[in-house]
Design an enzyme around this catalytic site. Structure first.
Site, short mmCIF file in Angstrom:
data_model
loop_
_atom_site.label_atom_id
_atom_site.label_comp_id
_atom_site.label_asym_id
_atom_site.label_seq_id
_atom_site.Cartn_x
_atom_site.Cartn_y
_atom_site.Cartn_z
N ASP A 1 -3.68 4.34 -2.05
CA ASP A 1 -4.62 4.70 -1.00
C ASP A 1 -4.80 6.45 -0.77
O ASP A 1 -4.42 6.79 -0.16
CB ASP A 1 -4.54 4.01 0.40
CG ASP A 1 -5.41 4.21 1.51
OD1 ASP A 1 -6.53 4.65 1.10
OD2 ASP A 1 -5.19 4.09 2.61
N LYS A 54 0.92 -1.24 0.02
CA LYS A 54 0.08 0.04 0.10
C LYS A 54 0.93 1.20 0.20
O LYS A 54 1.65 1.40 0.73
CB LYS A 54 -0.93 0.03 1.44
CG LYS A 54 -1.72 1.30 1.31
CD LYS A 54 -2.97 1.11 2.33
CE LYS A 54 -2.79 1.81 3.49
NZ LYS A 54 -3.17 3.31 3.53
N ASP A 104 -14.10 14.09 -5.02
CA ASP A 104 -14.26 15.34 -5.81
C ASP A 104 -15.13 15.24 -6.65
O ASP A 104 -16.17 14.23 -6.70
CB ASP A 104 -12.69 15.61 -6.44
CG ASP A 104 -12.74 17.22 -6.63
OD1 ASP A 104 -13.62 17.52 -7.04
OD2 ASP A 104 -11.47 17.42 -6.18
N THR A 125 -12.77 5.53 10.11
CA THR A 125 -12.85 5.41 11.55
C THR A 125 -12.43 6.22 12.66
O THR A 125 -12.47 5.98 13.77
CB THR A 125 -12.16 4.06 11.69
OG1 THR A 125 -10.74 4.00 11.40
CG2 THR A 125 -12.90 2.80 10.85
N ARG A 128 2.23 -0.32 10.91
CA ARG A 128 3.23 -0.19 12.00
C ARG A 128 3.64 -1.66 12.56
O ARG A 128 5.06 -1.66 12.93
CB ARG A 128 2.97 0.91 12.82
CG ARG A 128 2.93 2.25 12.52
CD ARG A 128 2.11 3.25 13.50
NE ARG A 128 0.71 2.86 13.02
CZ ARG A 128 -0.31 3.79 13.75
NH1 ARG A 128 0.28 4.90 14.56
NH2 ARG A 128 -1.38 3.52 13.55
N LYS A 131 -7.94 7.69 -1.24
CA LYS A 131 -9.19 8.33 -0.65
C LYS A 131 -9.40 9.59 -1.54
O LYS A 131 -9.87 10.60 -0.80
CB LYS A 131 -9.10 8.59 0.63
CG LYS A 131 -8.56 7.32 1.52
CD LYS A 131 -8.81 7.55 3.13
CE LYS A 131 -8.63 6.13 3.90
NZ LYS A 131 -7.02 5.80 3.76
O1 C5P Z 1 -2.12 1.43 12.26
P1 C5P Z 1 -1.35 0.75 10.85
O2 C5P Z 1 -0.05 1.29 10.76
O3 C5P Z 1 -1.37 -0.61 10.68
O4 C5P Z 1 -2.24 1.42 9.80
C1 C5P Z 1 -2.06 1.07 8.72
C2 C5P Z 1 -2.66 1.74 7.37
O5 C5P Z 1 -4.16 1.69 7.44
C3 C5P Z 1 -2.44 3.17 7.50
O6 C5P Z 1 -1.71 3.62 6.14
C4 C5P Z 1 -3.43 3.99 7.57
O7 C5P Z 1 -3.72 4.97 6.97
C5 C5P Z 1 -4.57 2.89 7.22
N1 C5P Z 1 -5.70 2.90 8.19
C6 C5P Z 1 -7.11 3.19 7.65
N2 C5P Z 1 -8.26 3.32 8.24
C7 C5P Z 1 -7.94 3.21 9.63
C8 C5P Z 1 -6.94 2.75 10.07
C9 C5P Z 1 -5.80 2.81 9.36
O8 C5P Z 1 -7.13 3.44 6.34
N3 C5P Z 1 -9.38 2.95 10.38
#
Ligand code: C5P
Length: 229
Positions: free
Chosen positions: A62, A36, A67, A117, A207, A64
């Site tokens: 990603d 991603k 528009d 979220t 992460r 998002k």
């Molecule tokens: O928390 P973590 O590092 O695992 O997040 C991974 C990816 O998921 C991030 O790139 C974040 O933008 C995306 N993400 C998301 N919606 C969420 C939580 C994380 O799109 N609710």
């Protein structure tokens, strides 16, 4: 569930450092179904980062997008040209916007993001919107009817989304934490196995992999957990 072609794991390469991004991408590529590229890397490093990563694995871009339909259609074409395999748009942009993206980039899977979220029901009320549980299945069904090939939603919503959209589309779930890892800034998380059991087709992990001492080993552990789930 072995091998990268069937791996449901998507690793989020969230960094603005090209060297670090390439090094993590190379390390995790053997274990990941897709990689991603998000807003941070894309904005800092430019569209060339998509082509670089796509040499290793298919890219989930990603961005998002939200528009008017013509503008999103143009961006979807550019994303396809850059080498994206999946691209996110906001379902709240409406059926015409989702349809414009899907039509403009027929070889790219358009994924619709339902409700961020990071917004709880009080936040949604403050911007005049109904609670997430009410909106999410409706937005998901609308987006798929408009041509989206999948939905992005939280672990809390995955079962309701799967019920709303049926079995044939992708349901991509971030907020994943392997057992025992730090929750970070997520309020609701699920383990990889729990997300797949609830109906996810793909899980997004950032992460817990990118911050690990050995990102490849962290990915291998996740895939192993899934094989034995
Ligand atoms: O928390 P973590 O590092 O695992 O997040 C991974 C990816 O998921 C991030 O790139 C974040 O933008 C995306 N993400 C998301 N919606 C969420 C939580 C994380 O799109 N609710």
């Amino acid at each position: 569930m072995t091998g990268q072609d069937t791996s449901p794991l998507i690793v989020a390469l969230d960094t603005d450092d090209r060297g670090r991004l390439n090094s993590i991408a190379r390390a995790v590529a053997p274990h990941a179904g897709l990689l991603k590229v998000g807003l941070q890397a894309f904005t800092a490093l430019g569209p060339g980062v998509v082509a670089d990563v796509a040499r290793l694995r298919p890219v989930f871009l990603d961005l998002k997008l939200h528009d008017i339909p013509t503008t999103v259609a143009g961006a979807a074409v550019a994303a396809a040209d850059a080498g994206a395999t999946m691209l996110t748009v906001h379902a709240a942009g409406g059926a015409a916007m989702v349809a414009a993206a899907a039509k403009a980039a027929p070889d790219v899977t358009i994924l619709a993001v339902t409700v961020l979220t990071s917004l709880d029901d009080d936040d949604l009320a403050a911007v005049g919107q109904p609670p997430a549980a009410e909106q999410v299945p409706r937005l998901a069904a609308m987006a798929v009817a408009a041509g989206a090939g999948g939905i992005v939603c939280s672990p809390a919503e995955v079962a309701a989304v799967r019920e709303a959209v049926g079995r044939d589309v992708a349901v991509v779930v971030p907020g994943i934490r392997p057992a025992g890892s730090a929750i970070g800034d997520h309020s609701r998380v699920a383990t990889p196995a729990a997300a797949l059991a609830a109906g996810a087709s793909h899980i997004v992990v950032g992460r817990p992999v990118t911050g690990a001492h050995d990102p490849a080993a962290a990915c291998a552990a996740i895939v192993a957990e899934l094989q034995w789930a």
